[in-house]
Design a protein around this motif. Structure first.
Motif, PDB file in Angstrom:
ATOM      1  N   ILE A  17       0.832  -1.207   0.000  1.00 33.14           N
ATOM      2  CA  ILE A  17       0.000   0.000   0.000  1.00 33.14           C
ATOM      3  C   ILE A  17       0.868   1.259   0.000  1.00 33.14           C
ATOM      4  O   ILE A  17       0.545   2.262  -0.655  1.00 33.14           O
ATOM      5  N   GLU A  18       1.994   1.197   0.704  1.00 34.01           N
ATOM      6  CA  GLU A  18       2.853   2.378   0.849  1.00 34.01           C
ATOM      7  C   GLU A  18       3.878   2.528  -0.274  1.00 34.01           C
ATOM      8  O   GLU A  18       4.634   3.502  -0.288  1.00 34.01           O
ATOM      9  N   LEU A  19       3.926   1.572  -1.215  1.00 36.56           N
ATOM     10  CA  LEU A  19       4.890   1.662  -2.315  1.00 36.56           C
ATOM     11  C   LEU A  19       4.593   2.862  -3.217  1.00 36.56           C
ATOM     12  O   LEU A  19       3.423   3.221  -3.418  1.00 36.56           O
ATOM     13  N   PRO A  20       5.634   3.480  -3.785  1.00 42.52           N
ATOM     14  CA  PRO A  20       5.415   4.557  -4.765  1.00 42.52           C
ATOM     15  C   PRO A  20       4.650   4.042  -5.980  1.00 42.52           C
ATOM     16  O   PRO A  20       4.732   2.859  -6.335  1.00 42.52           O
ATOM     17  N   THR A  21       3.938   4.902  -6.623  1.00 41.76           N
ATOM     18  CA  THR A  21       3.093   4.522  -7.758  1.00 41.76           C
ATOM     19  C   THR A  21       3.894   3.881  -8.883  1.00 41.76           C
ATOM     20  O   THR A  21       3.463   2.894  -9.502  1.00 41.76           O
ATOM     21  N   ASP A  22       5.083   4.422  -9.177  1.00 38.54           N
ATOM     22  CA  ASP A  22       5.880   3.883 -10.268  1.00 38.54           C
ATOM     23  C   ASP A  22       6.367   2.463  -9.968  1.00 38.54           C
ATOM     24  O   ASP A  22       6.466   1.616 -10.870  1.00 38.54           O
ATOM     25  N   VAL A  23       6.655   2.160  -8.702  1.00 40.75           N
ATOM     26  CA  VAL A  23       7.082   0.809  -8.316  1.00 40.75           C
ATOM     27  C   VAL A  23       5.915  -0.168  -8.454  1.00 40.75           C
ATOM     28  O   VAL A  23       6.069  -1.293  -8.951  1.00 40.75           O
ATOM     29  N   LYS A  24       4.733   0.254  -8.012  1.00 42.88           N
ATOM     30  CA  LYS A  24       3.545  -0.582  -8.163  1.00 42.88           C
ATOM     31  C   LYS A  24       3.292  -0.901  -9.640  1.00 42.88           C
ATOM     32  O   LYS A  24       2.982  -2.043 -10.002  1.00 42.88           O
ATOM     33  N   LYS A  25       3.424   0.122 -10.469  1.00 41.12           N
ATOM     34  CA  LYS A  25       3.186  -0.059 -11.903  1.00 41.12           C
ATOM     35  C   LYS A  25       4.179  -1.061 -12.493  1.00 41.12           C
ATOM     36  O   LYS A  25       3.816  -1.914 -13.326  1.00 41.12           O
ATOM     37  N   LYS A  26       5.424  -1.026 -12.060  1.00 42.03           N
ATOM     38  CA  LYS A  26       6.452  -1.946 -12.545  1.00 42.03           C
ATOM     39  C   LYS A  26       6.122  -3.390 -12.152  1.00 42.03           C
ATOM     40  O   LYS A  26       6.261  -4.319 -12.955  1.00 42.03           O
ATOM     41  N   ILE A  27       5.674  -3.578 -10.909  1.00 40.00           N
ATOM     42  CA  ILE A  27       5.309  -4.923 -10.445  1.00 40.00           C
ATOM     43  C   ILE A  27       4.143  -5.468 -11.255  1.00 40.00           C
ATOM     44  O   ILE A  27       4.141  -6.632 -11.676  1.00 40.00           O
ATOM     45  N   ILE A  28       3.144  -4.634 -11.496  1.00 42.29           N
ATOM     46  CA  ILE A  28       1.960  -5.058 -12.268  1.00 42.29           C
ATOM     47  C   ILE A  28       2.353  -5.446 -13.690  1.00 42.29           C
ATOM     48  O   ILE A  28       1.920  -6.481 -14.215  1.00 42.29           O
ATOM     49  N   GLU A  29       3.200  -4.634 -14.311  1.00 45.59           N
ATOM     50  CA  GLU A  29       3.635  -4.928 -15.686  1.00 45.59           C
ATOM     51  C   GLU A  29       4.439  -6.219 -15.757  1.00 45.59           C
ATOM     52  O   GLU A  29       4.254  -7.036 -16.664  1.00 45.59           O
ATOM     53  N   THR A  30       5.331  -6.427 -14.796  1.00 47.16           N
ATOM     54  CA  THR A  30       6.144  -7.650 -14.774  1.00 47.16           C
ATOM     55  C   THR A  30       5.263  -8.882 -14.568  1.00 47.16           C
ATOM     56  O   THR A  30       5.465  -9.919 -15.214  1.00 47.16           O
ATOM     57  N   ALA A  31       4.298  -8.763 -13.672  1.00 49.61           N
ATOM     58  CA  ALA A  31       3.386  -9.881 -13.419  1.00 49.61           C
ATOM     59  C   ALA A  31       2.572 -10.209 -14.661  1.00 49.61           C
ATOM     60  O   ALA A  31       2.416 -11.382 -15.030  1.00 49.61           O
ATOM     61  N   ARG A  32       2.063  -9.191 -15.319  1.00 53.13           N
ATOM     62  CA  ARG A  32       1.235  -9.416 -16.520  1.00 53.13           C
ATOM     63  C   ARG A  32       2.064 -10.027 -17.651  1.00 53.13           C
ATOM     64  O   ARG A  32       1.565 -10.873 -18.398  1.00 53.13           O
ATOM     65  N   ASP A  33       3.308  -9.621 -17.762  1.00 53.38           N
ATOM     66  CA  ASP A  33       4.166 -10.186 -18.810  1.00 53.38           C
ATOM     67  C   ASP A  33       4.473 -11.666 -18.559  1.00 53.38           C
ATOM     68  O   ASP A  33       4.802 -12.396 -19.498  1.00 53.38           O
ATOM     69  N   SER A  34       4.368 -12.100 -17.304  1.00 51.27           N
ATOM     70  CA  SER A  34       4.772 -13.467 -16.955  1.00 51.27           C
ATOM     71  C   SER A  34       3.666 -14.508 -17.109  1.00 51.27           C
ATOM     72  O   SER A  34       3.933 -15.713 -17.055  1.00 51.27           O
ATOM     73  N   VAL A  35       2.425 -14.079 -17.303  1.00 46.61           N
ATOM     74  CA  VAL A  35       1.311 -15.039 -17.216  1.00 46.61           C
ATOM     75  C   VAL A  35       0.915 -15.674 -18.543  1.00 46.61           C
ATOM     76  O   VAL A  35       0.081 -16.580 -18.560  1.00 46.61           O
ATOM     77  N   ASP A  36       1.514 -15.251 -19.644  1.00 49.35           N
ATOM     78  CA  ASP A  36       1.136 -15.833 -20.937  1.00 49.35           C
ATOM     79  C   ASP A  36       1.419 -17.333 -20.995  1.00 49.35           C
ATOM     80  O   ASP A  36       0.749 -18.064 -21.724  1.00 49.35           O
ATOM     81  N   ARG A  37       2.407 -17.804 -20.238  1.00 53.49           N
ATOM     82  CA  ARG A  37       2.726 -19.238 -20.245  1.00 53.49           C
ATOM     83  C   ARG A  37       1.632 -20.071 -19.593  1.00 53.49           C
ATOM     84  O   ARG A  37       1.622 -21.295 -19.694  1.00 53.49           O
ATOM     85  N   PHE A  38       0.670 -19.395 -18.941  1.00 52.85           N
ATOM     86  CA  PHE A  38      -0.447 -20.098 -18.314  1.00 52.85           C
ATOM     87  C   PHE A  38      -1.760 -19.874 -19.061  1.00 52.85           C
ATOM     88  O   PHE A  38      -2.837 -20.137 -18.520  1.00 52.85           O
ATOM     89  N   SER A  39      -1.693 -19.411 -20.291  1.00 51.36           N
ATOM     90  CA  SER A  39      -2.909 -19.068 -21.030  1.00 51.36           C
ATOM     91  C   SER A  39      -3.672 -20.315 -21.475  1.00 51.36           C
ATOM     92  O   SER A  39      -3.140 -21.433 -21.491  1.00 51.36           O
TER      93      SER A  39
END
Length: 482
Positions: free
Chosen positions: A437-459
């Protein structure tokens, strides 16, 4: 005279046994020949009967998503196939298929699908057996397997729920290929270790753990059952597992000669990756949990996490009032409904009921709305074999905290990545959530992007490709299958 009496005593039971067995053997042989003849005629016409053993096909969990995705894949690749599902469900076919489309966004051709109704569902229900539950459920599944075989002898048998003791029946009596998709091993070395070290857990009652004799007897029981489970598993022609954790345990119990194929379950990632957050600065901070309401999912731990969060935020009442835990899940039966009520009572007992929301049997459209209005996701099950809901939350753009074990640890999040977070105890979960919750917005955005990039192998597309690669040789070996 004594010799005559001895001969009568010795041979009369054998004659009676022969009198009973010969007609039965004749009946079975004639039935078997008729079945073989019908199979030959079917294949000559180019038709193929594919049967799935999935008693609770309408349960609405991750295992059912695998079932319906697999059925769709086979019907697409083999249009001459007819799918049969051995089931104890009593809902109408239309109601079942409507739920599949509504919950999983999977549309199945009803004309190529039939349900084979099985009776005596109590045979495979854990509540029917207060003692020796694993053994009795397995024996019950064998009875249901015989019933399934008598009602339809398929060309290919696919088991997708973990009832491995049906494999020998189908392999040796039906004489058809056996394919299995294992979500969770029935018994593992971890379960045996907990008994050996006398640790109280879901599979080891305190009465047994405290008594050395009972512990020794249960260990013997587990070892015998493990041997039988391994024998049954080795009767499968094709073994698929849903992840690394399950793969390691199956190799351990079934033996290294039966090399499983890792086929990750289908996750709805392509559409979820397109979702955009609708959360505003003034909105509540929603922590979403998606799954079935089952005891092993450890919902009490999630409520305990909220309790710990409240203590961490005692000096920040404004932030605490913004945090909401949303438990969205499906209920299969009355036991699941009772679990939900117990969880509501526990939330009241912990004085966090105003910060907890229950969404039972949510539709697919409702889930999409929850994804778009939530910020974080939580998953608390220990040794979750995979974790479809974890993948889908990551794809939807939610920063996820899952248990440091099983599939989340080995396959999905993994500790060395920036895809999400892992925790084990309630306080660790709470501190991790507060950190996010306390993470900076740009760090949160980076985590979300990395997570989304990783899930295609489970499609779903990857599942379909891997699943068909595994089963194609068995289909190709049957006349008229291709």
């Amino acid at each position: 005279m004594l010799l005559i009496y001895f001969c009568i005593v010795l041979f009369l039971p054998l004659l009676i046994l022969a009198f009973l067995l010969v007609p039965l053997a004749y009946y079975f042989a004639s039935w078997y020949m008729r079945v073989k003849e019908r199979k030959s005629k079917r294949r000559a016409k180019g038709s193929l009967y594919v049967a799935f053993f999935h008693p609770y096909c309408n349960a609405g969990g991750g295992g059912e998503r695998v079932l319906w995705a697999a059925i769709n894949a086979i019907l697409t690749r083999y249009p001459n196939a007819t799918i049969y599902i051995y089931t104890v469900e009593t809902a109408s076919p239309k109601a079942i298929l409507d739920k599949v489309q509504n919950q999983y966004n999977i549309k199945v051709d009803a004309e190529k699908l039939e349900f084979i109704r099985l009776s005596m569902s109590w045979l495979i229900e854990a509540k029917s057996y207060p003692y020796c539950t694993l053994l009795m459920q397995s024996l019950g599944s064998m009875v249901m397997g015989m019933e399934a075989l008598m009602k339809l002898n398929p060309d290919i048998y696919i088991e997708t729920t973990g009832f491995a003791f049906t494999y020998p029946i189908i392999r040796y009596l039906a004489q058809c290929p056996v394919i299995c998709y294992v979500h969770y091993p029935t018994i593992t070395a971890t379960m045996m270790s907990r008994v050996k070290h006398r640790i109280v857990s879901y599979n080891n009652a305190s009465l047994v753990a405290k008594n050395p004799l009972f512990t020794w007897l249960k260990l013997i029981y587990y070892k015998i059952f493990g041997w039988a489970y391994g024998f049954a598993g080795r009767c499968a022609d094709v073994v698929m597992v849903n992840g690394t954790w399950t793969e390691e345990h199956i190799i351990d119990v079934w033996g290294p000669r039966r090399q499983p194929r890792r086929v990750y379950p289908p996750c709805e990632v392509s559409e979820l990756k397109k979702l955009r957050s609708l959360v505003k600065e003034s909105d509540p901070i929603r922590i979403l949990s998606v799954g079935q309401f089952r005891p092993e999912k450890d919902y009490p731990l999630m409520l305990q996490v909220m309790y710990e969060l409240r203590h961490l935020l005692m000096k920040n009442e404004m932030l605490w009032n913004k945090i909401k835990l949303v438990l969205a899940g499906s209920c299969r039966n009355k036991e699941d409904e009772e679990l939900v009520q117990n969880l509501k009572d526990l939330a009241k007992h912990l004085s966090i009921e105003d910060n907890v929301q229950f969404v039972v049997n949510a539709s697919y459209s409702k889930l999409l709305q929850l994804y778009q209005t939530s910020t974080l996701a939580i998953h608390a099950m220990w040794n979750e074999h995979f974790g479809i809901s974890i993948v889908e939350c990551m794809a939807a753009g939610l920063i996820t905290v899952a248990h440091r074990s099983g599939g989340p640890l080995m396959d999905i999040i993994q500790p060395s990545t920036l895809r999400g977070f892992l925790a084990a105890e309630a306080e660790e979960y709470a501190r991790t959530i507060l950190k996010i919750i306390e993470l900076p917005t740009d760090v949160k955005k980076k985590i979300i992007e990395t997570a989304r990039d990783s899930v295609d192998r489970f499609s779903a597309a990857e599942f379909e490709k891997s699943f068909l690669d595994a089963v194609d040789p068995q289909f190709a070996g049957l006349t008229g299958a291709c």
